[in-house]
Design a protein around this motif. Structure first.
Motif, PDB file in Angstrom:
ATOM      1  N   LEU A 145       0.509  -1.051   0.210  1.00 35.54           N
ATOM      2  CA  LEU A 145      -0.011  -0.281  -0.037  1.00 35.54           C
ATOM      3  C   LEU A 145       0.676   1.560   0.020  1.00 35.54           C
ATOM      4  O   LEU A 145       0.369   1.907  -0.530  1.00 35.54           O
ATOM      5  N   SER A 146       1.666   1.223   0.618  1.00 38.04           N
ATOM      6  CA  SER A 146       2.896   2.136   0.819  1.00 38.04           C
ATOM      7  C   SER A 146       4.133   2.405   1.467  1.00 38.04           C
ATOM      8  O   SER A 146       4.280   0.495   2.619  1.00 38.04           O
ATOM      9  N   ASN A 147       5.466   2.858   1.297  1.00 36.68           N
ATOM     10  CA  ASN A 147       6.853   1.937   1.462  1.00 36.68           C
ATOM     11  C   ASN A 147       6.514   2.510   3.400  1.00 36.68           C
ATOM     12  O   ASN A 147       7.664   1.743   3.622  1.00 36.68           O
ATOM     13  N   ASN A 148       5.387   2.981   3.870  1.00 36.21           N
ATOM     14  CA  ASN A 148       5.146   3.358   4.953  1.00 36.21           C
ATOM     15  C   ASN A 148       4.927   2.404   5.391  1.00 36.21           C
ATOM     16  O   ASN A 148       4.321   2.205   7.094  1.00 36.21           O
ATOM     17  N   ILE A 149       3.151   1.230   5.226  1.00 37.12           N
ATOM     18  CA  ILE A 149       2.430   0.457   5.893  1.00 37.12           C
ATOM     19  C   ILE A 149       3.420  -0.841   5.127  1.00 37.12           C
ATOM     20  O   ILE A 149       3.119  -1.207   4.645  1.00 37.12           O
ATOM     21  N   PRO A 150       4.021  -1.463   7.201  1.00 35.87           N
ATOM     22  CA  PRO A 150       4.024  -2.788   6.570  1.00 35.87           C
ATOM     23  C   PRO A 150       2.747  -3.922   6.142  1.00 35.87           C
ATOM     24  O   PRO A 150       1.823  -3.348   6.306  1.00 35.87           O
ATOM     25  N   TYR A 151       3.673  -5.364   5.451  1.00 33.08           N
ATOM     26  CA  TYR A 151       2.668  -6.134   4.962  1.00 33.08           C
ATOM     27  C   TYR A 151       3.120  -7.238   4.876  1.00 33.08           C
ATOM     28  O   TYR A 151       4.571  -7.323   5.298  1.00 33.08           O
ATOM     29  N   VAL A 152       2.720  -8.471   5.298  1.00 33.59           N
ATOM     30  CA  VAL A 152       3.192  -9.536   5.700  1.00 33.59           C
ATOM     31  C   VAL A 152       2.249 -10.373   4.673  1.00 33.59           C
ATOM     32  O   VAL A 152       0.945  -9.895   3.859  1.00 33.59           O
ATOM     33  N   SER A 153       3.314 -11.549   3.769  1.00 31.65           N
ATOM     34  CA  SER A 153       2.655 -11.971   2.715  1.00 31.65           C
ATOM     35  C   SER A 153       3.790 -13.529   2.540  1.00 31.65           C
ATOM     36  O   SER A 153       4.596 -13.488   3.042  1.00 31.65           O
ATOM     37  N   SER A 154       2.300 -14.090   2.467  1.00 31.16           N
ATOM     38  CA  SER A 154       3.788 -15.963   1.925  1.00 31.16           C
ATOM     39  C   SER A 154       4.860 -15.500   0.955  1.00 31.16           C
ATOM     40  O   SER A 154       4.525 -14.792   0.140  1.00 31.16           O
ATOM     41  N   ASP A 155       5.619 -16.564   0.704  1.00 29.30           N
ATOM     42  CA  ASP A 155       6.854 -16.436  -0.089  1.00 29.30           C
ATOM     43  C   ASP A 155       6.030 -16.913  -1.554  1.00 29.30           C
ATOM     44  O   ASP A 155       6.026 -18.069  -2.206  1.00 29.30           O
ATOM     45  N   ASN A 156       5.502 -15.757  -2.098  1.00 27.69           N
ATOM     46  CA  ASN A 156       4.494 -16.313  -3.601  1.00 27.69           C
ATOM     47  C   ASN A 156       5.269 -16.498  -4.415  1.00 27.69           C
ATOM     48  O   ASN A 156       5.162 -17.769  -5.110  1.00 27.69           O
ATOM     49  N   PHE A 157       6.356 -16.364  -4.780  1.00 25.48           N
ATOM     50  CA  PHE A 157       7.288 -16.267  -5.793  1.00 25.48           C
ATOM     51  C   PHE A 157       7.713 -17.751  -5.530  1.00 25.48           C
ATOM     52  O   PHE A 157       8.025 -18.585  -6.360  1.00 25.48           O
ATOM     53  N   ASN A 158       8.373 -18.484  -4.515  1.00 21.67           N
ATOM     54  CA  ASN A 158       8.498 -19.512  -3.986  1.00 21.67           C
ATOM     55  C   ASN A 158       7.535 -20.200  -4.599  1.00 21.67           C
ATOM     56  O   ASN A 158       7.847 -21.125  -5.003  1.00 21.67           O
ATOM     57  N   GLY A 159       6.434 -19.907  -3.814  1.00 19.02           N
ATOM     58  CA  GLY A 159       5.300 -20.877  -4.187  1.00 19.02           C
ATOM     59  C   GLY A 159       5.045 -21.015  -5.690  1.00 19.02           C
ATOM     60  O   GLY A 159       4.566 -22.265  -5.682  1.00 19.02           O
ATOM     61  N   GLY A 160       5.345 -20.371  -6.492  1.00 26.77           N
ATOM     62  CA  GLY A 160       5.242 -20.080  -7.894  1.00 26.77           C
ATOM     63  C   GLY A 160       5.774 -21.406  -7.913  1.00 26.77           C
ATOM     64  O   GLY A 160       6.042 -21.861  -9.091  1.00 26.77           O
ATOM     65  N   THR A 161       7.322 -20.648  -7.694  1.00 24.99           N
ATOM     66  CA  THR A 161       8.736 -21.478  -7.788  1.00 24.99           C
ATOM     67  C   THR A 161       8.275 -23.154  -7.711  1.00 24.99           C
ATOM     68  O   THR A 161       7.737 -24.731  -8.999  1.00 24.99           O
ATOM     69  N   ILE A 162       8.381 -23.739  -6.692  1.00 26.41           N
ATOM     70  CA  ILE A 162       7.983 -24.797  -6.260  1.00 26.41           C
ATOM     71  C   ILE A 162       6.341 -25.821  -6.841  1.00 26.41           C
ATOM     72  O   ILE A 162       7.073 -26.667  -7.339  1.00 26.41           O
ATOM     73  N   ALA A 163       5.677 -24.648  -7.609  1.00 25.35           N
ATOM     74  CA  ALA A 163       4.097 -25.485  -8.171  1.00 25.35           C
ATOM     75  C   ALA A 163       5.171 -25.939  -9.709  1.00 25.35           C
ATOM     76  O   ALA A 163       4.462 -26.668  -9.385  1.00 25.35           O
ATOM     77  N   THR A 164       5.461 -25.414  -9.939  1.00 27.52           N
ATOM     78  CA  THR A 164       4.964 -25.660 -11.349  1.00 27.52           C
ATOM     79  C   THR A 164       6.627 -26.294 -11.798  1.00 27.52           C
ATOM     80  O   THR A 164       6.964 -27.051 -12.593  1.00 27.52           O
ATOM     81  N   GLU A 165       7.507 -25.841 -10.730  1.00 27.33           N
ATOM     82  CA  GLU A 165       8.731 -27.331 -10.966  1.00 27.33           C
ATOM     83  C   GLU A 165       8.285 -28.351 -10.581  1.00 27.33           C
ATOM     84  O   GLU A 165       9.064 -29.692 -11.114  1.00 27.33           O
ATOM     85  N   HIS A 166       7.664 -28.367  -9.506  1.00 26.48           N
ATOM     86  CA  HIS A 166       6.719 -29.964  -9.562  1.00 26.48           C
ATOM     87  C   HIS A 166       5.780 -30.672 -10.401  1.00 26.48           C
ATOM     88  O   HIS A 166       6.444 -31.869 -10.755  1.00 26.48           O
ATOM     89  N   LEU A 167       5.080 -29.796 -11.089  1.00 26.67           N
ATOM     90  CA  LEU A 167       4.288 -29.937 -12.524  1.00 26.67           C
ATOM     91  C   LEU A 167       5.454 -30.611 -13.058  1.00 26.67           C
ATOM     92  O   LEU A 167       5.430 -31.397 -14.274  1.00 26.67           O
ATOM     93  N   ILE A 168       6.715 -29.693 -13.340  1.00 21.92           N
ATOM     94  CA  ILE A 168       7.326 -30.217 -14.472  1.00 21.92           C
ATOM     95  C   ILE A 168       8.444 -31.273 -14.537  1.00 21.92           C
ATOM     96  O   ILE A 168       8.172 -32.339 -15.243  1.00 21.92           O
ATOM     97  N   LYS A 169       8.646 -32.140 -12.881  1.00 17.64           N
ATOM     98  CA  LYS A 169       8.929 -33.019 -12.676  1.00 17.64           C
ATOM     99  C   LYS A 169       8.430 -34.000 -12.593  1.00 17.64           C
ATOM    100  O   LYS A 169       8.833 -35.638 -12.395  1.00 17.64           O
ATOM    101  N   SER A 170       7.230 -33.948 -12.657  1.00 14.53           N
ATOM    102  CA  SER A 170       6.140 -34.875 -13.049  1.00 14.53           C
ATOM    103  C   SER A 170       5.578 -35.523 -14.363  1.00 14.53           C
ATOM    104  O   SER A 170       4.736 -36.442 -14.738  1.00 14.53           O
ATOM    105  N   GLY A 171       6.480 -34.647 -15.187  1.00 19.84           N
ATOM    106  CA  GLY A 171       6.284 -35.282 -16.244  1.00 19.84           C
ATOM    107  C   GLY A 171       5.590 -34.478 -17.251  1.00 19.84           C
ATOM    108  O   GLY A 171       5.455 -34.512 -18.402  1.00 19.84           O
ATOM    109  N   CYS A 172       5.353 -32.799 -16.770  1.00 18.78           N
ATOM    110  CA  CYS A 172       4.444 -32.267 -17.702  1.00 18.78           C
ATOM    111  C   CYS A 172       5.281 -31.551 -18.688  1.00 18.78           C
ATOM    112  O   CYS A 172       6.616 -31.121 -18.373  1.00 18.78           O
TER     113      CYS A 172
END
Length: 330
Positions: A145-172
């Motif tokens: 929202l702003s540089n002065n407003i802290p945020y909490v988030s899951s590690d979305n980038f790592n989550g996307g990476t893990i999901a995609t790599e899992h699909l690829i390693k599963s043969g997709c």
């Protein structure tokens, strides 16, 4: 009517000690705390919240603005925020913005009128400048929202990476990502970024289509979304990464109707792992766990620190780890 002096006399401690126990301030030994709490119960003493609020210029109220409290993830997140708030003597006012700017603005105004001590923003439909005008402690979830407003988030980038790599390693060999609304500046968009970069890294043909998180047509009829946006094109892919588990389950149901076997012909990975996902018996979704309990605690903890200005510390942004939960859909 019992008062704080009666509690102190009964417990054999000072009024200051009783006050510290009630307000959860300063160091209090476990045995002392037990004595005070026992004395309070024995004489049926209940702290006067209104008087405390007037004395400290605090309402002990926290506003929480979400897109839709009926969404499984936000329902679980609210539960965990409330639990941490309760343990720290705060109460919640819950507001559903339904992703409507006018409604969100009215709710923020209402929260200010009710003198909340701070706001947890899980919705963002207004311009950044509007949040700066609030003049209350704010912590956001998954949004900058702003540089002065802290945020909490899951590690979305790592989550996307893990999901995609899992699909690829599963043969997709041909992958699709159904994202959230990419027109909003949400940190969850990093899942789509990670999907694209990972596919490029492994030279995998891929595509992205935008989904939605909380509109009625999506949350109530998610299978219609899949049908209207994919139809027979689903046959072009052998792996799909969905940005939440409701959509992943709807995709599974649509694949069943299309006579597409999951996971032999089509592999599916979701995101969230809420109670909705955990109670599903068929299928057990493969998904990325976004821990609502830890996120809720971090959001509430950060806001209370800002409200109480403990040690005047700067509240940093918090990224919470994610994990792959292997199920039957990959």
């Amino acid at each position: 009517m019992a008062n704080i002096k009666d509690v102190a006399k009964r417990a054999g401690v000072s009024v200051t000690t009783v006050s510290r126990v009630i307000n959860n301030r300063g160091y209090i030994g476990k045995e002392t705390r037990k004595k005070v709490e026992k004395a309070m119960a024995e004489i049926d003493y209940s702290p006067n919240q209104i008087a405390r609020a007037l004395q400290r210029s605090q309402s002990f109220l926290i506003g929480v603005v979400v897109p839709d409290s009926g969404h499984p993830f936000f329902a679980e997140l609210i539960k965990n925020i409330e639990l941490f708030a309760y343990n720290n003597n705060y109460k919640l006012l819950i507001c559903n913005s339904l992703d409507e700017a006018k409604k969100e603005a009215k709710y923020i105004s209402m929260l200010r009128e009710n003198r909340v001590d701070g706001i947890i923003m899980c919705s963002q439909t207004l311009d950044v400048e509007e949040y700066k005008k609030v003049q209350l402690p704010i912590v956001s979830f998954d949004r900058i929202l702003s540089n002065n407003i802290p945020y909490v988030s899951s590690d979305n980038f790592n989550g996307g990476t893990i999901a995609t790599e899992h699909l690829i390693k599963s043969g997709c060999k041909r992958l699709l990502h159904i994202s959230g609304p990419l027109n909003l500046e949400m940190l969850s968009n990093r899942r789509a970024d990670a999907f694209k970069l990972t596919c490029m890294k492994y030279d995998i043909p891929h595509a992205i289509i935008e989904g939605e998180f909380s509109k009625q047509a999506f949350t109530t009829y998610p299978e219609d979304f899949v049908k209207n946006n994919l139809g027979d094109e689903l046959l072009n892919y052998d792996g799909v990464f969905c940005s939440n588990d409701i959509l992943a389950y709807a995709l599974y149901m649509y694949a069943q109707k299309m006579k597409i076997n999951v996971p032999q012909q089509l592999k599916i990975v979701g995101y969230d792992y809420t109670s909705f996902t955990r109670i599903l018996q068929t299928p057990k979704l493969t998904t990325i766990q976004q821990p609502a309990d830890q996120i809720g605690k971090e959001l509430c903890s950060a806001l209370i620190k800002m409200i109480e200005n403990k040690d005047s510390e700067v509240i940093n942004n918090t990224i919470v780890d994610v994990a792959l939960i292997k199920g039957d859909t990959t």
